[in-house]
Design a protein around this motif. Sequence first.
Motif, PDB file in Angstrom:
ATOM      1  N   SER A  16       2.711 -26.860  43.332  1.00 29.41           N
ATOM      2  CA  SER A  16       3.211 -26.186  44.252  1.00 29.41           C
ATOM      3  C   SER A  16       2.114 -25.215  43.861  1.00 29.41           C
ATOM      4  O   SER A  16       1.322 -24.059  44.992  1.00 29.41           O
ATOM      5  CB  SER A  16       3.871 -25.015  43.187  1.00 29.41           C
ATOM      6  OG  SER A  16       5.221 -26.526  43.960  1.00 29.41           O
ATOM      7  N   VAL A  17       1.381 -25.494  42.970  1.00 29.50           N
ATOM      8  CA  VAL A  17      -0.280 -23.674  42.614  1.00 29.50           C
ATOM      9  C   VAL A  17      -1.297 -25.062  43.874  1.00 29.50           C
ATOM     10  O   VAL A  17      -1.804 -23.598  44.579  1.00 29.50           O
ATOM     11  CB  VAL A  17      -0.116 -24.203  40.933  1.00 29.50           C
ATOM     12  CG1 VAL A  17      -2.233 -23.576  41.486  1.00 29.50           C
ATOM     13  CG2 VAL A  17       0.782 -24.129  39.705  1.00 29.50           C
ATOM     14  N   ALA A  18      -1.080 -26.217  43.585  1.00 29.29           N
ATOM     15  CA  ALA A  18      -2.730 -26.180  44.270  1.00 29.29           C
ATOM     16  C   ALA A  18      -2.192 -25.826  46.159  1.00 29.29           C
ATOM     17  O   ALA A  18      -2.969 -26.021  46.632  1.00 29.29           O
ATOM     18  CB  ALA A  18      -2.919 -27.686  45.031  1.00 29.29           C
ATOM     19  N   THR A  19      -0.696 -25.540  46.081  1.00 28.17           N
ATOM     20  CA  THR A  19      -0.976 -25.315  48.231  1.00 28.17           C
ATOM     21  C   THR A  19      -1.115 -23.599  48.065  1.00 28.17           C
ATOM     22  O   THR A  19      -1.723 -23.636  49.452  1.00 28.17           O
ATOM     23  CB  THR A  19       1.315 -26.084  48.118  1.00 28.17           C
ATOM     24  OG1 THR A  19       0.927 -26.839  48.206  1.00 28.17           O
ATOM     25  CG2 THR A  19       1.116 -25.135  49.315  1.00 28.17           C
ATOM     26  N   ARG A  20      -0.623 -23.304  47.164  1.00 22.78           N
ATOM     27  CA  ARG A  20      -1.490 -21.634  47.932  1.00 22.78           C
ATOM     28  C   ARG A  20      -2.653 -21.637  47.215  1.00 22.78           C
ATOM     29  O   ARG A  20      -3.154 -21.335  48.060  1.00 22.78           O
ATOM     30  CB  ARG A  20      -0.470 -20.489  46.035  1.00 22.78           C
ATOM     31  CG  ARG A  20      -1.388 -19.556  46.174  1.00 22.78           C
ATOM     32  CD  ARG A  20      -0.790 -18.900  44.989  1.00 22.78           C
ATOM     33  NE  ARG A  20      -0.826 -18.860  42.777  1.00 22.78           N
ATOM     34  CZ  ARG A  20      -2.474 -18.970  43.217  1.00 22.78           C
ATOM     35  NH1 ARG A  20      -3.074 -18.393  43.484  1.00 22.78           N
ATOM     36  NH2 ARG A  20      -2.803 -19.629  41.551  1.00 22.78           N
ATOM     37  N   GLY A  26      -8.283 -21.846  52.923  1.00 23.39           N
ATOM     38  CA  GLY A  26      -8.648 -22.114  54.092  1.00 23.39           C
ATOM     39  C   GLY A  26      -8.253 -23.074  55.147  1.00 23.39           C
ATOM     40  O   GLY A  26      -8.899 -23.421  55.566  1.00 23.39           O
ATOM     41  N   VAL A  27      -7.378 -23.850  54.055  1.00 22.63           N
ATOM     42  CA  VAL A  27      -7.050 -24.601  53.822  1.00 22.63           C
ATOM     43  C   VAL A  27      -5.742 -25.055  55.114  1.00 22.63           C
ATOM     44  O   VAL A  27      -4.906 -24.071  54.573  1.00 22.63           O
ATOM     45  CB  VAL A  27      -6.542 -25.955  53.202  1.00 22.63           C
ATOM     46  CG1 VAL A  27      -5.510 -26.590  53.346  1.00 22.63           C
ATOM     47  CG2 VAL A  27      -8.252 -26.520  52.375  1.00 22.63           C
ATOM     48  N   ASP A  28      -5.632 -26.005  56.219  1.00 21.98           N
ATOM     49  CA  ASP A  28      -3.833 -25.915  56.936  1.00 21.98           C
ATOM     50  C   ASP A  28      -3.188 -26.726  56.286  1.00 21.98           C
ATOM     51  O   ASP A  28      -3.478 -28.610  56.357  1.00 21.98           O
ATOM     52  CB  ASP A  28      -4.598 -25.834  58.613  1.00 21.98           C
ATOM     53  CG  ASP A  28      -5.735 -24.533  59.139  1.00 21.98           C
ATOM     54  OD1 ASP A  28      -5.202 -23.864  58.719  1.00 21.98           O
ATOM     55  OD2 ASP A  28      -5.958 -24.982  60.274  1.00 21.98           O
ATOM     56  N   ILE A  29      -2.371 -25.994  56.156  1.00 22.39           N
ATOM     57  CA  ILE A  29      -1.621 -27.406  55.373  1.00 22.39           C
ATOM     58  C   ILE A  29      -0.914 -28.066  56.394  1.00 22.39           C
ATOM     59  O   ILE A  29       0.074 -27.005  57.653  1.00 22.39           O
ATOM     60  CB  ILE A  29      -0.478 -26.923  54.158  1.00 22.39           C
ATOM     61  CG1 ILE A  29      -1.294 -25.966  53.509  1.00 22.39           C
ATOM     62  CG2 ILE A  29       0.374 -28.158  54.073  1.00 22.39           C
ATOM     63  CD1 ILE A  29      -1.580 -26.516  52.393  1.00 22.39           C
ATOM     64  N   VAL A  30      -0.327 -29.325  56.963  1.00 24.20           N
ATOM     65  CA  VAL A  30       0.247 -29.104  58.425  1.00 24.20           C
ATOM     66  C   VAL A  30       0.970 -30.776  57.839  1.00 24.20           C
ATOM     67  O   VAL A  30       2.029 -31.134  59.310  1.00 24.20           O
ATOM     68  CB  VAL A  30      -1.411 -30.872  59.513  1.00 24.20           C
ATOM     69  CG1 VAL A  30      -1.977 -29.755  59.723  1.00 24.20           C
ATOM     70  CG2 VAL A  30      -1.702 -31.527  58.093  1.00 24.20           C
ATOM     71  N   GLY A  45       6.369 -23.113  51.977  1.00 17.52           N
ATOM     72  CA  GLY A  45       6.372 -21.606  51.360  1.00 17.52           C
ATOM     73  C   GLY A  45       8.089 -21.479  49.980  1.00 17.52           C
ATOM     74  O   GLY A  45       7.734 -20.940  49.328  1.00 17.52           O
ATOM     75  N   GLU A  46       8.513 -21.564  50.135  1.00  9.85           N
ATOM     76  CA  GLU A  46       9.741 -21.451  49.292  1.00  9.85           C
ATOM     77  C   GLU A  46       9.841 -22.843  48.463  1.00  9.85           C
ATOM     78  O   GLU A  46       9.954 -22.186  47.469  1.00  9.85           O
ATOM     79  CB  GLU A  46      11.697 -21.056  50.561  1.00  9.85           C
ATOM     80  CG  GLU A  46      12.391 -20.853  49.943  1.00  9.85           C
ATOM     81  CD  GLU A  46      13.446 -21.488  50.698  1.00  9.85           C
ATOM     82  OE1 GLU A  46      14.734 -21.328  49.797  1.00  9.85           O
ATOM     83  OE2 GLU A  46      13.780 -21.597  51.789  1.00  9.85           O
ATOM     84  N   VAL A  47      10.150 -23.571  48.865  1.00  8.05           N
ATOM     85  CA  VAL A  47       9.895 -24.771  47.570  1.00  8.05           C
ATOM     86  C   VAL A  47       8.725 -24.462  46.754  1.00  8.05           C
ATOM     87  O   VAL A  47       8.793 -25.173  45.336  1.00  8.05           O
ATOM     88  CB  VAL A  47       9.785 -26.500  48.215  1.00  8.05           C
ATOM     89  CG1 VAL A  47       9.941 -26.673  47.140  1.00  8.05           C
ATOM     90  CG2 VAL A  47      10.521 -26.217  49.167  1.00  8.05           C
ATOM     91  N   ALA A  48       7.779 -24.230  47.448  1.00 12.31           N
ATOM     92  CA  ALA A  48       6.390 -23.936  45.873  1.00 12.31           C
ATOM     93  C   ALA A  48       7.094 -22.760  45.808  1.00 12.31           C
ATOM     94  O   ALA A  48       5.286 -22.184  44.266  1.00 12.31           O
ATOM     95  CB  ALA A  48       5.029 -24.162  47.129  1.00 12.31           C
ATOM     96  N   GLY A  49       7.554 -21.271  45.895  1.00 11.77           N
ATOM     97  CA  GLY A  49       7.491 -20.457  45.546  1.00 11.77           C
ATOM     98  C   GLY A  49       6.562 -19.651  45.296  1.00 11.77           C
ATOM     99  O   GLY A  49       5.897 -18.390  45.115  1.00 11.77           O
ATOM    100  N   LEU A  50       6.345 -19.797  46.641  1.00 11.67           N
ATOM    101  CA  LEU A  50       5.064 -18.378  47.336  1.00 11.67           C
ATOM    102  C   LEU A  50       4.961 -17.319  47.204  1.00 11.67           C
ATOM    103  O   LEU A  50       3.900 -16.235  47.516  1.00 11.67           O
ATOM    104  CB  LEU A  50       4.474 -18.959  48.093  1.00 11.67           C
ATOM    105  CG  LEU A  50       3.421 -20.935  48.091  1.00 11.67           C
ATOM    106  CD1 LEU A  50       2.870 -21.919  49.560  1.00 11.67           C
ATOM    107  CD2 LEU A  50       2.990 -20.586  47.249  1.00 11.67           C
ATOM    108  N   GLY A  51       6.227 -17.108  48.105  1.00 10.02           N
ATOM    109  CA  GLY A  51       6.909 -15.910  48.036  1.00 10.02           C
ATOM    110  C   GLY A  51       6.598 -15.130  49.384  1.00 10.02           C
ATOM    111  O   GLY A  51       7.583 -14.111  50.398  1.00 10.02           O
ATOM    112  N   PHE A  52       6.257 -16.166  50.500  1.00 11.16           N
ATOM    113  CA  PHE A  52       6.262 -16.464  51.982  1.00 11.16           C
ATOM    114  C   PHE A  52       6.387 -18.082  52.253  1.00 11.16           C
ATOM    115  O   PHE A  52       5.927 -18.651  52.019  1.00 11.16           O
ATOM    116  CB  PHE A  52       5.164 -15.783  52.172  1.00 11.16           C
ATOM    117  CG  PHE A  52       3.677 -16.380  51.662  1.00 11.16           C
ATOM    118  CD1 PHE A  52       3.028 -17.284  52.571  1.00 11.16           C
ATOM    119  CD2 PHE A  52       3.128 -16.481  50.783  1.00 11.16           C
ATOM    120  CE1 PHE A  52       1.896 -17.988  52.649  1.00 11.16           C
ATOM    121  CE2 PHE A  52       2.249 -16.675  50.571  1.00 11.16           C
ATOM    122  CZ  PHE A  52       1.264 -17.992  51.086  1.00 11.16           C
ATOM    123  N   PRO A  53       6.918 -17.631  54.004  1.00  9.91           N
ATOM    124  CA  PRO A  53       6.735 -18.788  54.938  1.00  9.91           C
ATOM    125  C   PRO A  53       5.732 -19.524  55.172  1.00  9.91           C
ATOM    126  O   PRO A  53       5.052 -18.154  55.099  1.00  9.91           O
ATOM    127  CB  PRO A  53       7.770 -18.443  55.621  1.00  9.91           C
ATOM    128  CG  PRO A  53       7.656 -16.926  55.833  1.00  9.91           C
ATOM    129  CD  PRO A  53       7.657 -16.382  54.789  1.00  9.91           C
TER     130      PRO A  53
END
Length: 353
Positions: A16-20, A26-30, A45-53
């Motif tokens: 979840s942290v690594a995703t942010r 500048g990495v595209d998550i596909v 974004g929701e599962v990782a708790g980023l606060g945005f989709p």
Amino acid sequence: MRRIKAIVYGVGAMNSVATRMMLEKGVDIVGALARSPQKVGRDLGEVAGLGFPTGVVVEDDPERVLSSRQADIAVIAVASYMSDMYEHLRRCAEHGVNAVTISEEALYPWNTAPMETAELDRLARQNGVTITGTGHQDVYWVNLVSMVLATAHRIETVTGRASWNVDDFGPEVAKDQRVDTTVDDFDTWLAEADRPPSFGRNTLGALVEDLGLTTVAVESTTRPEIAQEPVRSESLELTVDTGRVIGFTDVDTVKTHQGITLTFEMTGRLYLPGEADINDWTVTGEPELHLSNPAVPTGVTTCTQLVNRIPDVINAPPGFITMEKLPRPRYRTYPLGMYVHERKRFLRRGPLS
Ligand SMILES: NC(=O)c1ccc[n+]([C@@H]2O[C@H](COP(=O)([O-])OP(=O)(O)OC[C@H]3O[C@@H](n4cnc5c(N)ncnc54)[C@H](OP(=O)(O)O)[C@@H]3O)[C@@H](O)[C@H]2O)c1
């Protein structure tokens, strides 16, 4: 600059942290993969708790995700041991996707899981991709130590002591560290013949390989860490009663043909308020040397090392390439795609994919 396309494989505490961090670099998550019905079908974004989709839906079919996204790399944070990791890594290799993981055993699995590692190495070479294990150990327990050792004239012993808080990570880690088991259950687990290797064994394996030494004897002991008072585990959402297990300490020793003895004592347990991670190393010989990192934020540095290694893994030659064979880890100022050399990607897919 080409943008890197990554699959988030396992959406737990670390990824979840690594995703942010990947998005910010500048990495595209596909694609994103998890297992539980609570996560699958929801936006990453929701599962990782980023606060945005993110527009990426978490899925549970790795074959489909790996085969359909033209990803450069799968960023894997699901399990610690090669027995669990093998299938995930095999899938990545067979689908021609590079893989970087924080599986502790994958840091240097040639000694503890040689058959699986050799097969993954073969598959990775055949498909032109790289598999690498990294994580907190990469810099703090191998590269930093190795740099200090490079300032010695003669080494007799290398002795490390590290501790980390089980609660900085997800429930997978707490379970692996036997949190909230009884001491009797712990002893039974310890006596089992197929107990997985200690993280220290793989860490010392990487250091020995990095130094070009030859192992002649290995010894590992483990002791439970026992609650002296009730201790809260946030990741397991429970309180461990006095007398039950809150983690354990491994002590690994490697004696080498060259006369250098390496010892690493590593504690992973629940902390009491006010405790912090340590990373202390002492080298005897000429001269005596010390390395000490107080209050290392291990949870965060695990993720930064996972993310910062992405270009190194994409650039590396095909195979199961352990981290001591990669370039020295570096801070990444720019989007990660800026650090990717095009050659391997071109050979694997052609210029236009
Ligand atoms: N090397 C290092 O420095 C370092 C540091 C920290 C952690 N680690 C290791 O990294 C691993 C992850 O740590 P964490 O703290 O992120 O643990 P965590 O929060 O428990 O997350 C594990 C994630 O893996 C997913 N998962 C498990 N099996 C899966 C499968 N078969 N397919 C797809 N997803 C699967 C889980 O999905 P569900 O939630 O959907 O079940 C969960 O999201 C652990 O093994 C830990 O020991 C290494």
